[in-house]
Every structure is written in C-alpha cells, then in structure tokens.
Design a protein around this motif. Structure first.
Motif, PDB file in Angstrom:
ATOM      1  N   ALA A  38       0.837  -1.199   0.000  1.00  0.00           N
ATOM      2  CA  ALA A  38       0.000   0.000   0.000  1.00  0.00           C
ATOM      3  C   ALA A  38       0.872   1.249   0.000  1.00  0.00           C
ATOM      4  O   ALA A  38       2.030   1.227   0.426  1.00  0.00           O
ATOM      5  CB  ALA A  38      -0.913  -0.008   1.216  1.00  0.00           C
ATOM      6  N   TRP A  39       0.322   2.344  -0.480  1.00  0.00           N
ATOM      7  CA  TRP A  39       1.050   3.608  -0.499  1.00  0.00           C
ATOM      8  C   TRP A  39       0.067   4.752  -0.377  1.00  0.00           C
ATOM      9  O   TRP A  39      -1.134   4.589  -0.547  1.00  0.00           O
ATOM     10  CB  TRP A  39       1.876   3.746  -1.776  1.00  0.00           C
ATOM     11  CG  TRP A  39       1.093   3.679  -3.048  1.00  0.00           C
ATOM     12  CD1 TRP A  39       0.622   2.566  -3.678  1.00  0.00           C
ATOM     13  CD2 TRP A  39       0.661   4.789  -3.863  1.00  0.00           C
ATOM     14  NE1 TRP A  39      -0.062   2.901  -4.827  1.00  0.00           N
ATOM     15  CE2 TRP A  39      -0.061   4.252  -4.967  1.00  0.00           C
ATOM     16  CE3 TRP A  39       0.826   6.170  -3.759  1.00  0.00           C
ATOM     17  CZ2 TRP A  39      -0.613   5.065  -5.957  1.00  0.00           C
ATOM     18  CZ3 TRP A  39       0.267   6.979  -4.750  1.00  0.00           C
ATOM     19  CH2 TRP A  39      -0.431   6.433  -5.831  1.00  0.00           C
ATOM     20  N   GLN A  40       0.592   5.910  -0.037  1.00  0.00           N
ATOM     21  CA  GLN A  40      -0.197   7.122   0.107  1.00  0.00           C
ATOM     22  C   GLN A  40       0.274   8.168  -0.898  1.00  0.00           C
ATOM     23  O   GLN A  40       1.426   8.135  -1.353  1.00  0.00           O
ATOM     24  CB  GLN A  40      -0.079   7.667   1.538  1.00  0.00           C
ATOM     25  CG  GLN A  40      -0.615   6.725   2.608  1.00  0.00           C
ATOM     26  CD  GLN A  40      -2.104   6.473   2.460  1.00  0.00           C
ATOM     27  OE1 GLN A  40      -2.862   7.395   2.153  1.00  0.00           O
ATOM     28  NE2 GLN A  40      -2.529   5.238   2.678  1.00  0.00           N
ATOM     29  N   PRO A  41      -0.595   9.118  -1.266  1.00  0.00           N
ATOM     30  CA  PRO A  41      -0.189  10.156  -2.218  1.00  0.00           C
ATOM     31  C   PRO A  41       1.116  10.841  -1.799  1.00  0.00           C
ATOM     32  O   PRO A  41       1.320  11.154  -0.632  1.00  0.00           O
ATOM     33  CB  PRO A  41      -1.364  11.131  -2.177  1.00  0.00           C
ATOM     34  CG  PRO A  41      -2.544  10.274  -1.856  1.00  0.00           C
ATOM     35  CD  PRO A  41      -2.021   9.252  -0.873  1.00  0.00           C
ATOM     36  N   PRO A  63      -4.011   4.935  -5.353  1.00  0.00           N
ATOM     37  CA  PRO A  63      -3.529   4.219  -4.168  1.00  0.00           C
ATOM     38  C   PRO A  63      -4.406   3.027  -3.777  1.00  0.00           C
ATOM     39  O   PRO A  63      -3.934   2.111  -3.097  1.00  0.00           O
ATOM     40  CB  PRO A  63      -3.549   5.296  -3.076  1.00  0.00           C
ATOM     41  CG  PRO A  63      -3.458   6.585  -3.802  1.00  0.00           C
ATOM     42  CD  PRO A  63      -4.218   6.365  -5.080  1.00  0.00           C
ATOM     43  N   ASN A 103       7.775   7.666   1.231  1.00  0.00           N
ATOM     44  CA  ASN A 103       7.065   8.934   1.066  1.00  0.00           C
ATOM     45  C   ASN A 103       7.768  10.061   1.807  1.00  0.00           C
ATOM     46  O   ASN A 103       7.790  10.100   3.036  1.00  0.00           O
ATOM     47  CB  ASN A 103       5.623   8.811   1.577  1.00  0.00           C
ATOM     48  CG  ASN A 103       4.711   9.874   0.978  1.00  0.00           C
ATOM     49  OD1 ASN A 103       5.173  10.932   0.578  1.00  0.00           O
ATOM     50  ND2 ASN A 103       3.426   9.594   0.925  1.00  0.00           N
ATOM     51  N   PRO A 106       4.313  13.676   1.960  1.00  0.00           N
ATOM     52  CA  PRO A 106       2.961  13.242   2.336  1.00  0.00           C
ATOM     53  C   PRO A 106       1.952  14.384   2.297  1.00  0.00           C
ATOM     54  O   PRO A 106       2.302  15.547   2.487  1.00  0.00           O
ATOM     55  CB  PRO A 106       3.148  12.717   3.764  1.00  0.00           C
ATOM     56  CG  PRO A 106       4.307  13.515   4.292  1.00  0.00           C
ATOM     57  CD  PRO A 106       5.225  13.716   3.122  1.00  0.00           C
ATOM     58  N   GLN A 109      -3.521  17.007   6.412  1.00  0.00           N
ATOM     59  CA  GLN A 109      -4.926  17.394   6.445  1.00  0.00           C
ATOM     60  C   GLN A 109      -5.064  18.910   6.327  1.00  0.00           C
ATOM     61  O   GLN A 109      -4.299  19.657   6.944  1.00  0.00           O
ATOM     62  CB  GLN A 109      -5.589  16.918   7.732  1.00  0.00           C
ATOM     63  CG  GLN A 109      -5.753  15.402   7.809  1.00  0.00           C
ATOM     64  CD  GLN A 109      -6.548  14.974   9.027  1.00  0.00           C
ATOM     65  OE1 GLN A 109      -6.706  15.727   9.983  1.00  0.00           O
ATOM     66  NE2 GLN A 109      -7.057  13.754   8.993  1.00  0.00           N
ATOM     67  N   MET A 128      -2.867  13.097  -5.083  1.00  0.00           N
ATOM     68  CA  MET A 128      -3.271  14.020  -4.021  1.00  0.00           C
ATOM     69  C   MET A 128      -4.632  14.640  -4.323  1.00  0.00           C
ATOM     70  O   MET A 128      -5.418  14.893  -3.405  1.00  0.00           O
ATOM     71  CB  MET A 128      -2.224  15.123  -3.850  1.00  0.00           C
ATOM     72  CG  MET A 128      -0.908  14.651  -3.285  1.00  0.00           C
ATOM     73  SD  MET A 128       0.223  16.044  -2.982  1.00  0.00           S
ATOM     74  CE  MET A 128       1.617  15.173  -2.245  1.00  0.00           C
ATOM     75  N   ALA A 131      -7.291  12.249  -3.270  1.00  0.00           N
ATOM     76  CA  ALA A 131      -7.369  12.158  -1.813  1.00  0.00           C
ATOM     77  C   ALA A 131      -8.035  13.391  -1.223  1.00  0.00           C
ATOM     78  O   ALA A 131      -8.846  13.294  -0.298  1.00  0.00           O
ATOM     79  CB  ALA A 131      -5.969  11.983  -1.229  1.00  0.00           C
TER      80      ALA A 131
END
Length: 321
Positions: A38-41, A63, A103, A106, A109, A128, A131
């Motif tokens: 798994a990965w995040q923007p 993602p 990453n 990142p 928020q 991004m 997301a």
C-alpha cells in the motif's frame, strides 16, 4: 542494520503509454501477481535500473489499486542516464527490481489545498487530488508546462476535474501567475508544489513574502549550491556507533563514500540529497545539512542527515550505523 534488500521486489512492465512529448507512463505489476504494498499520495519508488543506476519516480496512479503501480518518466537528454534507460530499455513484458514505496512528500490534512505543478512535477500531485476530493476538501491545481503537448495527463485532468484544474502552457499564457493564484494567506489552506527548481523557489519566495506557512514541496533536482561550497569542506572524525568504527571523512569525500569504503552496508540512491534513501540517525555532533529534503525544523533538530551530501560543522560526528 538496515538490509540492502529491504522492500525489494521484482515487477513486470504490464503497460506502457505515451503521455506527452518526451513522457511515457509505465504500469508495473508484481511478477508473481501478488498484491503490491500500500502507499499514500506523494510516495515514490526506487527503480534499480542497472549496476550503479538507481532512480526515483513518483507514483501517480490510484492508491486503492493494489494490483498495479503507475509511474511517468520524462526523457531528459542532459540527464545521467536513468530516464533514457526507462524510455529505451523497458518495453512491455520486461522486469526490473524496485524498492519502496517511500514517502517524503505526504499529504497532510487541510480544509483547502492549492496545488502548483510544473512539467513532470504533476506526477505526485495526481493522487493528491483524488485524496483531497475524497476527504471533502476544497482544492485547485495550477499546472504549467512549456507547451500543451508537453504536459502529461493534461487531458485526463481536464476530463476528470474540469475547471478545478488551471492548465497554463507557457507558450500560450507566459509564466505562472503565482500572485493571482495564491493571493493572500487564508486559514486552513495548504500549498503543495512540485516541479523544476526555479518554480519551487518562486513559490517558496512568494509564500515567505506574503506570510504563507512554508509550502510542502518535492524537488526532483538538488538545490543549487554556491560555486565555492566545496572549498568549505573540512575533514572530520566519523564514529559509526553500531559498527564500532572510527573513520576520517576527507574534504573531498562524502560521508556515504567513506562509510561504504569501510565495508559498512547502507542504503543509498540519488547521491544528490533529494530522495531520502540514505537518511541516517545522528547520535552526536552538529550536521552540516546540504540536502534538498529536510525542513527547517528538521535541520534545526539535527536528529537525522542525508549522508550522501551532508557533512559535519564540528570535529566529530556519531551516526547510528
């Protein structure tokens, strides 16, 4: 000690597409068909292309898709061989080893995001956008390039996001109007930027002058250093706490090369201070940070350093190696 094989896997090029002038995308799948990590923007992969040829490319797909990764690569005629290798030697069906994802960029928020992308710098921004939209945040993207034909994923962005994306080819509209786009600071708004160095510098300077919080950025190339920067280099003592070694780093040799010459295994990749692969914990001493990655707060804390480019301000440095 971190293994050189950590997070290594073999992938196959499952699809290859022309995205813009000089830009291709590759869809990568696990060679055995297994789910990918798994990965995040904002994440990127290290591609091990050949002996002593390793490069980083941002993940720009979905993602949520655990079956494949997508990257996009701009051919750089004046580059060091990585992009040429991808363009010329990785047809559909070829295999290669990759490390990651990792990453350094990142997405935090925020209530609203102002994204700025230049050229191939759009790649980490793409996920991004999804997301931000999924989180219910307001957002817009200012995307510039030399000309429309050179702007990868422009049609995809326009079709998916409409007028939230401002496409600004330089040959049609001139340089990006940062003042008109960013304006004055607004509560709850974050600025994210990726692209060539001059664009990043312009965004950083504008935000600093107008009182914006420091924008989040990712650099594909190192920050420029003064012509006489290397003249400042001094030898210093280097202690590798876990290895029990005490070494001397000469003025013309990096910490990374000194460590490797002593037979200590360490992860590294770009050797330019941009990728974060060689980030190492500092146990004692005052690092002379020369990377293009750490924030001002992280530099002041001095808890880690990029040993491929950074040195020591004093006489002795102790690393967790």
């Amino acid at each position: 000690m971190t293994s050189m094989a950590e997070n290594l896997r073999t992938v196959v090029v499952a699809d290859r597409r022309h995205e813009a002038e000089g830009v291709i995308s590759l869809t990568l799948r696990d060679v055995d068909g297994a789910d990918l990590p798994a990965w995040q923007p904002g994440a990127h992969l290290d591609l091990l292309l050949a002996e002593e040829l390793e490069r980083q490319y941002s993940l720009c797909g979905d993602p949520a898709d655990r079956a494949s990764w997508r990257i996009a690569v701009l051919r750089e005629p004046e580059g060091r061989g990585g992009s040429a290798h991808v363009h010329d030697r990785l047809p559909v069906g070829s295999t290669l080893r990759v490390r990651g994802p990792r990453n350094n960029f990142p997405l935090g928020q925020a209530e609203r995001y102002l994204f700025v992308a230049g050229g191939i710098g759009v790649t980490p921004i793409l996920p991004m956008l999804g997301a931000a939209q999924a989180a219910g945040a307001q957002w817009s993207l200012l995307y510039g390039g030399r000309r429309r034909a050179s702007m990868a994923f422009a049609d995809e962005l326009a079709a998916r996001h409409g007028d939230r994306v401002l496409l600004r080819p330089q040959d049609e509209t001139g340089l990006l109007d940062l003042a008109g786009y960013l304006g004055a600071p607004r509560p709850g708004t974050a600025v994210y930027c990726c692209g060539p160095g001059p664009l990043l510098d312009a965004v950083a300077d504008y935000c600093a002058a107008r009182g914006w919080p420091q924008p989040a950025m990712e650099r594909f190339q190192p920050k420029p250093r003064s012509a006489d920067a290397d003249a400042e280099n001094r030898p210093f003592e280097l202690v590798l706490a876990r290895s029990g070694l005490t070494l001397t780093v000469p003025p013309d040799t990096s910490v990374l090369d000194t460590v490797r010459a002593a037979g200590v295994e360490v992860l590294y990749s770009c050797t330019e201070g941009t990728c974060g692969t060689c980030e190492t914990d500092v146990l004692d001493g005052d690092p002379d940070h020369r990377d293009s990655l750490l924030t001002a707060a992280e530099r002041a804390a001095g808890e880690t350093m990029m040993i491929c480019v950074s040195r020591c301000r004093g006489e002795r440095l102790v690393l967790d190696l």
